[in-house]
Every structure is written in structure tokens, then in C-alpha cells.
Enzyme design. Structure first.
Site, short mmCIF file in Angstrom:
data_model
loop_
_atom_site.label_atom_id
_atom_site.label_comp_id
_atom_site.label_asym_id
_atom_site.label_seq_id
_atom_site.Cartn_x
_atom_site.Cartn_y
_atom_site.Cartn_z
CE LYS A 186 35.22 44.12 37.33
NZ LYS A 186 35.39 42.64 37.39
CE1 TYR A 240 32.21 41.80 41.77
CE2 TYR A 240 33.90 43.27 42.64
CZ TYR A 240 33.16 42.76 41.57
OH TYR A 240 33.40 43.24 40.30
CG ASN A 290 36.71 40.92 34.37
OD1 ASN A 290 36.68 41.88 35.13
ND2 ASN A 290 35.91 39.88 34.50
CG HIS A 313 30.27 44.97 38.03
ND1 HIS A 313 30.09 43.67 38.45
CD2 HIS A 313 29.10 45.63 38.29
CE1 HIS A 313 28.86 43.56 38.96
NE2 HIS A 313 28.25 44.73 38.88
CD GLU A 328 25.53 44.87 41.03
OE1 GLU A 328 25.81 43.66 41.15
OE2 GLU A 328 25.63 45.48 39.95
P1 IDP Z 1 30.78 38.99 35.85
O1 IDP Z 1 31.67 40.13 36.31
O2 IDP Z 1 30.99 38.68 34.40
O3 IDP Z 1 29.33 39.17 36.24
P2 IDP Z 1 30.99 37.06 38.08
O4 IDP Z 1 30.87 35.60 37.92
O5 IDP Z 1 29.87 37.80 38.75
O6 IDP Z 1 31.30 37.68 36.62
O7 IDP Z 1 32.34 37.33 38.88
C1 IDP Z 1 32.63 38.61 39.40
C2 IDP Z 1 34.07 38.94 39.12
O8 IDP Z 1 34.89 38.04 39.84
C3 IDP Z 1 34.49 38.76 37.66
O9 IDP Z 1 34.24 39.88 36.86
C4 IDP Z 1 35.98 38.51 37.79
O10 IDP Z 1 36.68 39.75 37.94
C5 IDP Z 1 36.06 37.74 39.10
N1 IDP Z 1 36.11 36.29 38.83
C6 IDP Z 1 35.10 35.49 38.47
N2 IDP Z 1 35.50 34.21 38.32
C7 IDP Z 1 36.82 34.21 38.59
C8 IDP Z 1 37.82 33.18 38.62
O11 IDP Z 1 37.55 32.01 38.36
N3 IDP Z 1 39.07 33.60 38.95
C9 IDP Z 1 39.38 34.89 39.25
N4 IDP Z 1 38.47 35.89 39.23
C10 IDP Z 1 37.21 35.55 38.91
#
Ligand code: IDP
Length: 135
Positions: A11, A51, A114, A117, A128
Site C-alpha cells: 500500500k 474495495y 496498514n 493487502h 482480485e
Molecule cells: P484486511 O485488509 O486485513 O483483509 P479488511 O477487513 O478486509 O481487512 O479491511 C480492508 C481494509 O480496510 C483494511 O486493510 C484497512 O486498511 C481498512 N479498514 C478496515 N477496518 C477499518 C476501520 O475500522 N477503520 C479504518 N480502516 C479500516
């Protein structure tokens, strides 16, 4: 164990930190091969489409803005149990909860920035990878 492919994205926060190589080394050391790879700037439409499953979530707008804030590395990784192997290397979504030694624990700042992905299932991986690289 089956040979699988999974979609990985490094990312914008991790690209900006100049740790592409360090993250790729973790995949390589775990036996995952990079079989597709592109450094690219996502458009708003591409990030929204990618997304789409999160479009009703309150963080969707911020997530899309973040994903287009700079270039990303979009890639397909191949190897035994690639989907779960990549998820294990990544660590929990929230870096504060990610296990020590995982990519997110070491390189990510926050739940919205974070670092990486990774597809969460075989169905997601197929969708994807096709989204970015075609069949
Ligand atoms: P993952 O990336 O670990 O699979 P997902 O639940 O699929 O997690 O969420 C996709 C992305 O959305 C996450 O990597 C993160 O960047 C963002 N995200 C998920 N939950 C939150 C939140 O509560 N606040 C802000 N961003 C979030």
C-alpha cells in the site's frame, strides 16, 4: 498442500517508506514467488471497484482516499498455501494487534495505513487477480 495464487498489494504508506524490498524479501523467504507485478497509481474508480465489498462501511471513503494517495505495488504471489501464508506474514488488520515479526507489526502505523493487502479466500484471490491482471 495445494499450490495457490493470491493477490498482494503493497500500500502507499509502505511504498512511501521505501520498504518494498524488505516486504518482498519476506514473501520470497517464505517460498512465495512473484508471478505478476506492477507499480502503479490506482485511479479512484479502480480503488472503489477493488474495495466494493466495503462500500457501505463508514471507513470506505477514507480507505479509497488512502489507496490513491500514492503508488502501490499490485502483485500475484504463488506458492504452497499462498493465501494463508500471505495472511500469516501480513499479521492482523490493526497493526497494534498484529503479532511481532509480521509485516504490519513492523511497517504499519495504523488500521487505515496498514502497509499491505492480501486476499482472504480462494474466491477473493481469483476475483482480485482477475481484477488487476485479467484471466
Ligand atoms: P484486511 O485488509 O486485513 O483483509 P479488511 O477487513 O478486509 O481487512 O479491511 C480492508 C481494509 O480496510 C483494511 O486493510 C484497512 O486498511 C481498512 N479498514 C478496515 N477496518 C477499518 C476501520 O475500522 N477503520 C479504518 N480502516 C479500516
Amino acid at each position: 498442500m495445494a499450490i495457490e495464487r493470491t493477490l498482494s498489494i503493497i500500500k502507499p504508506d509502505a511504498v512511501a517508506k521505501n520498504v518494498i524490498g524488505q516486504i518482498e524479501s519476506r514473501f520470497e523467504n517464505a517460498g512465495l514467488k512473484i508471478v505478476e507485478m506492477q507499480l502503479k497509481q490506482l485511479s479512484k474508480e479502480e480503488a472503489e471497484g477493488f474495495y466494493a465489498e466495503h462500500k457501505e462501511r463508514p471507513f470506505f471513503g477514507d480507505l479509497v482516499s488512502f489507496m490513491i494517495s500514492g503508488p502501490v505495488v499490485v502483485q500475484a504471489l504463488e506458492g504452497e498455501n499462498a493465501i494463508l501464508t500471505n495472511r500469516d506474514l501480513m499479521g492482523a488488520t490493526n497493526p497494534k494487534e498484529a503479532a511481532a515479526g509480521t509485516i504490519r507489526a513492523d511497517f504499519a502505523e495504523s488500521i487505515d495505513a496498514n502497509a499491505v493487502h492480501g486476499s482472504d479466500s480462494a474466491a477473493s484471490a481469483a476475483r482480485e487477480i482477475a481484477y488487476f491482471f485479467g484471466k
